[in-house]
Design a protein around this motif. Structure first.
Motif: not given
Length: 121
Positions: A62-90
């Protein structure tokens, strides 16, 4: 053996964005769910997000919902975390985890070394 290498952390101002990456090797990446977990200074671990093996399902704290997005690229064996509207508590060390299981007695899975994210003006 399993290797997970996070990157993309750094210092960012409140309201800014960062994208974390986790490069995986040593296992069949596309067969496993992946997670991001963070740990702030002096605090316990906090689950942040999960993504299913094919990326069809995602889950967020709940603390990151709407601000963070997780995704993955299985061809590149990589997972990502896009973090927007970052707060000091992050501010925390962010860990990539393979096959995370959370039990009352502890957590299991394969963990990366972590990447520091600091949100400060």
């Amino acid at each position: 053996q399993v290797m997970l290498v996070e990157s993309g952390g750094g210092l960012v101002q409140p309201g800014g964005s960062l994208r974390l990456s986790c490069a995986a090797s040593g296992f069949t990446f596309s067969s496993y769910a992946m997670s991001w977990v963070r740990q702030a200074p002096g605090k316990g671990r906090e689950w942040v997000s999960d993504i299913s093996s094919r990326g069809l399902s995602t889950y967020y704290a709940d603390s990151v919902k709407g601000r963070f997005t997780i995704s993955r690229d299985n061809a590149k064996n990589t997972v990502y975390l896009q973090m927007n509207s970052l707060k000091p508590e992050d501010t925390a060390v962010y860990y990539c985890v393979k096959d995370l299981r959370r039990y009352a007695t502890g957590w299991s899975g394969s963990w990366g070394q972590g990447t520091q994210v600091t949100v400060s003006s």
